[in-house]
Scaffold this motif. Structure first.
Motif, PDB file in Angstrom:
ATOM      1  N   SER A 149       0.463  -1.125   0.142  1.00  0.00           N
ATOM      2  CA  SER A 149       0.121   0.193  -0.199  1.00  0.00           C
ATOM      3  C   SER A 149       0.998   1.192   0.126  1.00  0.00           C
ATOM      4  O   SER A 149       2.476   1.270   0.179  1.00  0.00           O
ATOM      5  CB  SER A 149      -1.219   0.254   1.373  1.00  0.00           C
ATOM      6  OG  SER A 149      -1.761  -1.043   1.569  1.00  0.00           O
ATOM      7  N   ARG A 177       1.014   5.443   0.631  1.00  0.00           N
ATOM      8  CA  ARG A 177       0.174   6.562   1.434  1.00  0.00           C
ATOM      9  C   ARG A 177       0.991   8.252   1.043  1.00  0.00           C
ATOM     10  O   ARG A 177       2.026   8.039   0.790  1.00  0.00           O
ATOM     11  CB  ARG A 177       0.814   6.939   2.568  1.00  0.00           C
ATOM     12  CG  ARG A 177      -0.698   5.774   3.809  1.00  0.00           C
ATOM     13  CD  ARG A 177      -1.671   5.538   4.652  1.00  0.00           C
ATOM     14  NE  ARG A 177      -1.790   5.020   4.658  1.00  0.00           N
ATOM     15  CZ  ARG A 177      -3.751   5.746   4.874  1.00  0.00           C
ATOM     16  NH1 ARG A 177      -3.269   6.939   5.639  1.00  0.00           N
ATOM     17  NH2 ARG A 177      -4.390   5.069   5.197  1.00  0.00           N
ATOM     18  N   HIS A 191      -0.864  15.229   7.302  1.00  0.00           N
ATOM     19  CA  HIS A 191      -1.590  14.507   7.198  1.00  0.00           C
ATOM     20  C   HIS A 191      -1.058  13.612   5.701  1.00  0.00           C
ATOM     21  O   HIS A 191       0.501  13.812   5.623  1.00  0.00           O
ATOM     22  CB  HIS A 191      -3.088  15.169   6.151  1.00  0.00           C
ATOM     23  CG  HIS A 191      -3.615  15.615   7.349  1.00  0.00           C
ATOM     24  ND1 HIS A 191      -3.496  17.004   8.149  1.00  0.00           N
ATOM     25  CD2 HIS A 191      -5.027  15.583   7.815  1.00  0.00           C
ATOM     26  CE1 HIS A 191      -4.845  17.015   8.688  1.00  0.00           C
ATOM     27  NE2 HIS A 191      -5.542  15.939   8.643  1.00  0.00           N
ATOM     28  N   ASN A 192      -2.074  12.942   5.909  1.00  0.00           N
ATOM     29  CA  ASN A 192      -1.750  11.597   5.298  1.00  0.00           C
ATOM     30  C   ASN A 192      -2.803  10.661   5.171  1.00  0.00           C
ATOM     31  O   ASN A 192      -3.275  10.814   5.474  1.00  0.00           O
ATOM     32  CB  ASN A 192      -0.251  10.354   5.826  1.00  0.00           C
ATOM     33  CG  ASN A 192      -0.893   9.643   6.616  1.00  0.00           C
ATOM     34  OD1 ASN A 192      -1.738   8.772   6.630  1.00  0.00           O
ATOM     35  ND2 ASN A 192      -0.481   9.836   7.934  1.00  0.00           N
ATOM     36  N   ALA A 194      -3.954   7.693   1.541  1.00  0.00           N
ATOM     37  CA  ALA A 194      -3.868   6.221   0.756  1.00  0.00           C
ATOM     38  C   ALA A 194      -4.796   6.919  -0.471  1.00  0.00           C
ATOM     39  O   ALA A 194      -4.893   7.503  -0.422  1.00  0.00           O
ATOM     40  CB  ALA A 194      -5.044   5.350   1.396  1.00  0.00           C
ATOM     41  N   ASP A 247      -6.180  -1.668   2.875  1.00  0.00           N
ATOM     42  CA  ASP A 247      -5.014  -2.497   3.874  1.00  0.00           C
ATOM     43  C   ASP A 247      -5.746  -1.874   4.953  1.00  0.00           C
ATOM     44  O   ASP A 247      -6.768  -1.600   5.459  1.00  0.00           O
ATOM     45  CB  ASP A 247      -3.829  -2.040   4.045  1.00  0.00           C
ATOM     46  CG  ASP A 247      -3.816  -0.251   4.438  1.00  0.00           C
ATOM     47  OD1 ASP A 247      -4.275   0.592   3.423  1.00  0.00           O
ATOM     48  OD2 ASP A 247      -2.433   0.347   4.373  1.00  0.00           O
ATOM     49  N   ALA A 293      -5.183   0.330   7.652  1.00  0.00           N
ATOM     50  CA  ALA A 293      -5.697   1.558   7.590  1.00  0.00           C
ATOM     51  C   ALA A 293      -6.234   2.931   6.532  1.00  0.00           C
ATOM     52  O   ALA A 293      -7.021   3.636   7.751  1.00  0.00           O
ATOM     53  CB  ALA A 293      -4.272   2.303   7.223  1.00  0.00           C
ATOM     54  N   SER A 294      -6.549   1.901   5.177  1.00  0.00           N
ATOM     55  CA  SER A 294      -7.503   2.565   5.350  1.00  0.00           C
ATOM     56  C   SER A 294      -9.115   2.422   4.908  1.00  0.00           C
ATOM     57  O   SER A 294     -10.028   3.306   4.890  1.00  0.00           O
ATOM     58  CB  SER A 294      -7.267   1.945   3.416  1.00  0.00           C
ATOM     59  OG  SER A 294      -7.778   0.709   3.158  1.00  0.00           O
ATOM     60  N   GLU A 296      -9.351   5.153   7.907  1.00  0.00           N
ATOM     61  CA  GLU A 296      -9.422   6.671   7.313  1.00  0.00           C
ATOM     62  C   GLU A 296     -10.459   6.724   6.785  1.00  0.00           C
ATOM     63  O   GLU A 296     -10.855   7.747   6.761  1.00  0.00           O
ATOM     64  CB  GLU A 296      -8.352   6.619   6.412  1.00  0.00           C
ATOM     65  CG  GLU A 296      -8.080   7.999   5.354  1.00  0.00           C
ATOM     66  CD  GLU A 296      -7.055   7.743   5.126  1.00  0.00           C
ATOM     67  OE1 GLU A 296      -6.788   7.145   4.047  1.00  0.00           O
ATOM     68  OE2 GLU A 296      -6.479   9.160   4.723  1.00  0.00           O
ATOM     69  N   LYS A 303      -8.139  10.070  11.850  1.00  0.00           N
ATOM     70  CA  LYS A 303      -7.017  10.003  11.813  1.00  0.00           C
ATOM     71  C   LYS A 303      -5.212   9.027  11.823  1.00  0.00           C
ATOM     72  O   LYS A 303      -5.456   8.115  12.432  1.00  0.00           O
ATOM     73  CB  LYS A 303      -6.279  11.293  11.733  1.00  0.00           C
ATOM     74  CG  LYS A 303      -4.502  12.219  11.466  1.00  0.00           C
ATOM     75  CD  LYS A 303      -4.536  12.771  12.160  1.00  0.00           C
ATOM     76  CE  LYS A 303      -3.454  13.225  11.772  1.00  0.00           C
ATOM     77  NZ  LYS A 303      -2.624  15.187  12.562  1.00  0.00           N
ATOM     78  N   VAL A 304      -5.026   8.586  10.743  1.00  0.00           N
ATOM     79  CA  VAL A 304      -3.263   7.963  10.471  1.00  0.00           C
ATOM     80  C   VAL A 304      -2.254   8.084  11.106  1.00  0.00           C
ATOM     81  O   VAL A 304      -1.629   8.858  10.704  1.00  0.00           O
ATOM     82  CB  VAL A 304      -3.344   7.371   9.226  1.00  0.00           C
ATOM     83  CG1 VAL A 304      -2.575   5.861   8.519  1.00  0.00           C
ATOM     84  CG2 VAL A 304      -4.753   6.063   8.955  1.00  0.00           C
ATOM     85  N   TYR A 305      -1.355   7.377  11.923  1.00  0.00           N
ATOM     86  CA  TYR A 305      -0.124   8.247  12.367  1.00  0.00           C
ATOM     87  C   TYR A 305       1.158   7.038  11.941  1.00  0.00           C
ATOM     88  O   TYR A 305       0.472   5.590  11.845  1.00  0.00           O
ATOM     89  CB  TYR A 305      -0.443   7.917  13.285  1.00  0.00           C
ATOM     90  CG  TYR A 305      -1.105   9.089  14.954  1.00  0.00           C
ATOM     91  CD1 TYR A 305      -0.620  10.623  14.233  1.00  0.00           C
ATOM     92  CD2 TYR A 305      -2.501   8.942  14.789  1.00  0.00           C
ATOM     93  CE1 TYR A 305      -1.698  10.951  15.311  1.00  0.00           C
ATOM     94  CE2 TYR A 305      -3.540   9.999  15.321  1.00  0.00           C
ATOM     95  CZ  TYR A 305      -2.468  11.221  15.591  1.00  0.00           C
ATOM     96  OH  TYR A 305      -3.714  12.403  16.027  1.00  0.00           O
TER      97      TYR A 305
END
Lengths: 221, 221
Positions: A137, A139, A145-146, A148, B182, B184-185, B188, B193-195
């Motif tokens: 994956s 990002r 921010h981040n 996908a 994945d 995280a997506s 999200e 928020k993704v770290y």
């Protein structure tokens, strides 16, 4: 048609934690750079090979060639402060028309097929840039921010990047910009369309001790 | 606090050109999946380990465990038609609060540090997603065009992806979407928020024979 290979060595060794620049580290019986040169000689022994080295490394390289009895003919050109200027110096030594491959010295595992496809694409479409798919994956991020992104819309770019000599010489007349991370980006900025070809997974860029171990293993197997 | 590791095995073996699904191929004396489980057991031997397998592979796995005298305690959960449904099935077996790591079965080379950083981030910030930098040039493309993008704005994502159980369970109540490559997506998309945390270069995903050879080498060295 004239065919050239410019092999660009710029590394100073700092990221490897070694005194010796990474292009000179020995893997599988000879320095990395000799493997890279050999890949092009094996592909076409009439190819004109130009090696770009930082000025202060040239003596060392010539002594290595004697030590290892390395006798593939190649011309040596002095490098510049950035990769861009190194490639520019090498291109200035080419007067004639033809196709030129520009390759990172620290990619000793490029396959014959990757070289062949990039040259073939340059001959018919003006350029050929080896690329491979991304299977993890991906990002995109900035300071806060981040998110996908769709990995199937992206490719990892390798070398050798092959070009019609006249096109890439023209592109290198541009002013240097920091965004120029490879030759394809220089060409693109000059307005030309970039064509991707198939690279090979083994064609890694040696930048740290892990890569070196991996390259050693791949060359042995 | 309860800590879990969900290890998801979905592979059927088709891309490897083998009959045996890649998670069961032997490298360095035992099947890939046993290496992956061991990494988490070594990290914390009180971790509750849940392995998700396609239903028709469960018997085979149990026989492998006997054959290899593999005795790390783990619970087995039936997989679904997509990875999303496999993870959902595993999350449904967790009732309590805590932190859960979700890991690809075919990443046997995850480092203790990668696991540790992801768990630590989840404990303080709600989640931790291992990521590594991209050192090659990167291009974005569609059917007709491609252009250079700034590789320093992108990261390659790995596993284990760690989450507060309540957050990821809530995220998995969503409808399945194809963009979910994945966990995280998935998180999200639920608005969180993704770290990102630091991954390790060796933490490759085994998807083809080249990766398998590489993993064997890395485990031996």
């Amino acid at each position: 048609m004239n065919r050239y290979a410019i092999i660009v060595a710029g590394g100073s060794g700092s990221r490897m934690g070694t005194e010796i620049p990474k292009q000179f580290l020995e893997i599988h019986h000879k320095p990395v750079l000799m493997h890279s040169i050999s890949r092009f000689f094996d592909f076409d022994n009439h190819l004109q090979i130009i090696v770009v080295l930082p000025e202060k490394q040239i003596d060392f390289w010539e002594r290595l060639c004697i030590k290892y009895k390395f006798n593939i003919p190649h011309q040596i050109v002095k490098g510049g402060a950035e990769r861009f200027f190194s490639v520019q110096n090498a291109l200035n030594t080419i007067n004639l028309e033809g196709i030129v491959a520009i390759h990172d010295a620290v990619r000793p595992l490029v396959s014959q097929q990757t070289i062949d496809l990039a040259f073939a694409s340059a001959a018919t479409r003006g350029n050929g840039i080896p690329a491979i798919s991304i299977k993890d994956s991906l990002r995109k991020f900035n300071e806060t921010h981040n998110h996908a992104v769709n990995r199937s819309n992206y490719k990892i770019i390798q070398t050798p990047q092959c070009f019609k000599v006249s096109d890439i010489k023209k592109a290198y007349f541009q002013e240097y910009r920091q965004e120029f991370t490879d030759d394809a980006s220089v060409l693109e900025y000059s307005g030309a369309k970039v064509y991707l070809t198939e690279g090979n997974n083994e064609n890694i860029k040696i930048t740290n001790p892990f890569d070196l171990k991996l390259a050693e293993f791949l060359l042995n197997s």
